[in-house]
Design a protein around this motif. Structure first.
Motif, PDB file in Angstrom:
ATOM      1  N   GLY A  40       0.804  -1.220   0.000  1.00 57.75           N
ATOM      2  CA  GLY A  40       0.000   0.000   0.000  1.00 57.75           C
ATOM      3  C   GLY A  40       0.835   1.268   0.000  1.00 57.75           C
ATOM      4  O   GLY A  40       0.298   2.372   0.051  1.00 57.75           O
ATOM      5  N   GLY A  41       2.166   1.123  -0.036  1.00 56.67           N
ATOM      6  CA  GLY A  41       3.055   2.274  -0.137  1.00 56.67           C
ATOM      7  C   GLY A  41       3.733   2.703   1.157  1.00 56.67           C
ATOM      8  O   GLY A  41       4.597   3.583   1.130  1.00 56.67           O
ATOM      9  N   MET A  42       3.381   2.128   2.294  1.00 54.79           N
ATOM     10  CA  MET A  42       4.000   2.540   3.554  1.00 54.79           C
ATOM     11  C   MET A  42       5.470   2.131   3.584  1.00 54.79           C
ATOM     12  O   MET A  42       5.811   0.983   3.338  1.00 54.79           O
ATOM     13  CB  MET A  42       3.278   1.930   4.752  1.00 54.79           C
ATOM     14  N   ARG A  43       6.318   3.109   3.852  1.00 56.65           N
ATOM     15  CA  ARG A  43       7.752   2.839   3.982  1.00 56.65           C
ATOM     16  C   ARG A  43       8.086   2.738   5.468  1.00 56.65           C
ATOM     17  O   ARG A  43       7.603   3.520   6.275  1.00 56.65           O
ATOM     18  CB  ARG A  43       8.571   3.957   3.354  1.00 56.65           C
ATOM     19  N   PHE A  44       8.928   1.738   5.796  1.00 52.14           N
ATOM     20  CA  PHE A  44       9.335   1.546   7.181  1.00 52.14           C
ATOM     21  C   PHE A  44      10.674   0.823   7.202  1.00 52.14           C
ATOM     22  O   PHE A  44      11.110   0.258   6.204  1.00 52.14           O
ATOM     23  CB  PHE A  44       8.271   0.769   7.970  1.00 52.14           C
ATOM     24  N   LEU A  45      11.324   0.858   8.351  1.00 47.07           N
ATOM     25  CA  LEU A  45      12.596   0.172   8.542  1.00 47.07           C
ATOM     26  C   LEU A  45      12.346  -1.035   9.417  1.00 47.07           C
ATOM     27  O   LEU A  45      11.893  -0.893  10.560  1.00 47.07           O
ATOM     28  CB  LEU A  45      13.618   1.097   9.208  1.00 47.07           C
ATOM     29  N   LEU A  46      12.609  -2.218   8.887  1.00 51.93           N
ATOM     30  CA  LEU A  46      12.595  -3.421   9.704  1.00 51.93           C
ATOM     31  C   LEU A  46      13.884  -3.382  10.506  1.00 51.93           C
ATOM     32  O   LEU A  46      14.975  -3.327   9.936  1.00 51.93           O
ATOM     33  CB  LEU A  46      12.530  -4.675   8.837  1.00 51.93           C
ATOM     34  N   ASP A  47      13.795  -3.366  11.817  1.00 50.47           N
ATOM     35  CA  ASP A  47      14.963  -3.191  12.679  1.00 50.47           C
ATOM     36  C   ASP A  47      14.840  -4.138  13.873  1.00 50.47           C
ATOM     37  O   ASP A  47      14.423  -3.746  14.962  1.00 50.47           O
ATOM     38  CB  ASP A  47      15.043  -1.736  13.139  1.00 50.47           C
ATOM     39  N   LEU A  48      15.191  -5.411  13.637  1.00 51.03           N
ATOM     40  CA  LEU A  48      15.075  -6.444  14.657  1.00 51.03           C
ATOM     41  C   LEU A  48      16.425  -6.697  15.324  1.00 51.03           C
ATOM     42  O   LEU A  48      17.467  -6.455  14.718  1.00 51.03           O
ATOM     43  CB  LEU A  48      14.559  -7.743  14.025  1.00 51.03           C
ATOM     44  N   PRO A  49      16.434  -7.211  16.547  1.00 49.14           N
ATOM     45  CA  PRO A  49      17.696  -7.476  17.244  1.00 49.14           C
ATOM     46  C   PRO A  49      18.548  -8.547  16.570  1.00 49.14           C
ATOM     47  O   PRO A  49      19.763  -8.540  16.675  1.00 49.14           O
ATOM     48  CB  PRO A  49      17.267  -7.939  18.640  1.00 49.14           C
ATOM     49  N   GLU A  50      17.907  -9.496  15.874  1.00 46.97           N
ATOM     50  CA  GLU A  50      18.634 -10.547  15.170  1.00 46.97           C
ATOM     51  C   GLU A  50      17.833 -10.970  13.942  1.00 46.97           C
ATOM     52  O   GLU A  50      16.626 -10.728  13.861  1.00 46.97           O
ATOM     53  CB  GLU A  50      18.865 -11.753  16.078  1.00 46.97           C
TER      54      GLU A  50
END
Length: 178
Positions: A40-50
């Motif tokens: 749907g166009g949402m930009r985000f940063l996947l930022d997981l500990p591992e």
């Protein structure tokens, strides 16, 4: 940019505002930190500990509590079958001997579509039919249930484990080559 900092596994998903979805193949579902854009166009940063394997139906939890749905993308695979359980086990051994990521079902095995491997399977008496469906390769012996693979050239891959299969049936791809 808003961050997704944790995963809500599908079996624990019981509500929340789903604001977008990502459709990812098996390789792209093994991630730790990467910029993403939802359908749907949402930009985000996947930022997981591992690094973890995202599975079909999981949700990524954004910092503000909203959710991004994870969907396993259909991939071009070979569905491998044999005349007997023993014959299928023999084919699985040959696939494993080549370090090929594989999803193992009760009466079939799925691997990435590769004409060289299809010819090998057929030469060993099995069938190898092109299909299009989500790919959920098995975890390796040392993976702790997490996985991904790196292609190393035609017909070779290096498995670092995999997500488990869920028994969903294959969908034949009408235009795939064998």
């Amino acid at each position: 940019m808003i961050r997704a900092t944790r995963i809500l596994r599908r079996e624990h998903l019981s509500g929340g505002e789903i604001v977008d979805r990502v459709v990812l193949d098996s390789g792209a579902r093994h991630r730790r930190r990467v910029g993403m854009r939802g359908e749907g166009g949402m930009r985000f940063l996947l930022d997981l500990p591992e690094a973890v394997v995202l599975d079909d139906g999981d949700a990524l939890v954004l910092e503000d509590g909203r959710l991004i749905w994870v969907e396993a993308a259909p991939e071009c695979l070979l569905e491998i079958r044999a005349a007997s359980e023993h014959a299928l086990r023999r084919l699985i051994w040959h696939i494993g001997n080549r370090h090929i990521p594989a999803e193992i079902g009760a009466d079939a095995v799925w691997i990435a579509d590769d004409h060289v491997l299809a010819d090998m399977i057929r030469g060993l008496g099995g069938t190898a039919e092109p299909v299009e469906r989500p790919f959920r390769p098995e975890g390796g012996a040392y993976s702790g249930g997490q996985a991904h693979s790196h292609a190393h050239g035609h017909g070779q891959a290096h498995d670092h484990g995999g997500a488990h299969g869920d028994g969903h049936g294959p969908h034949h791809h009408p235009n795939a080559d064998g």
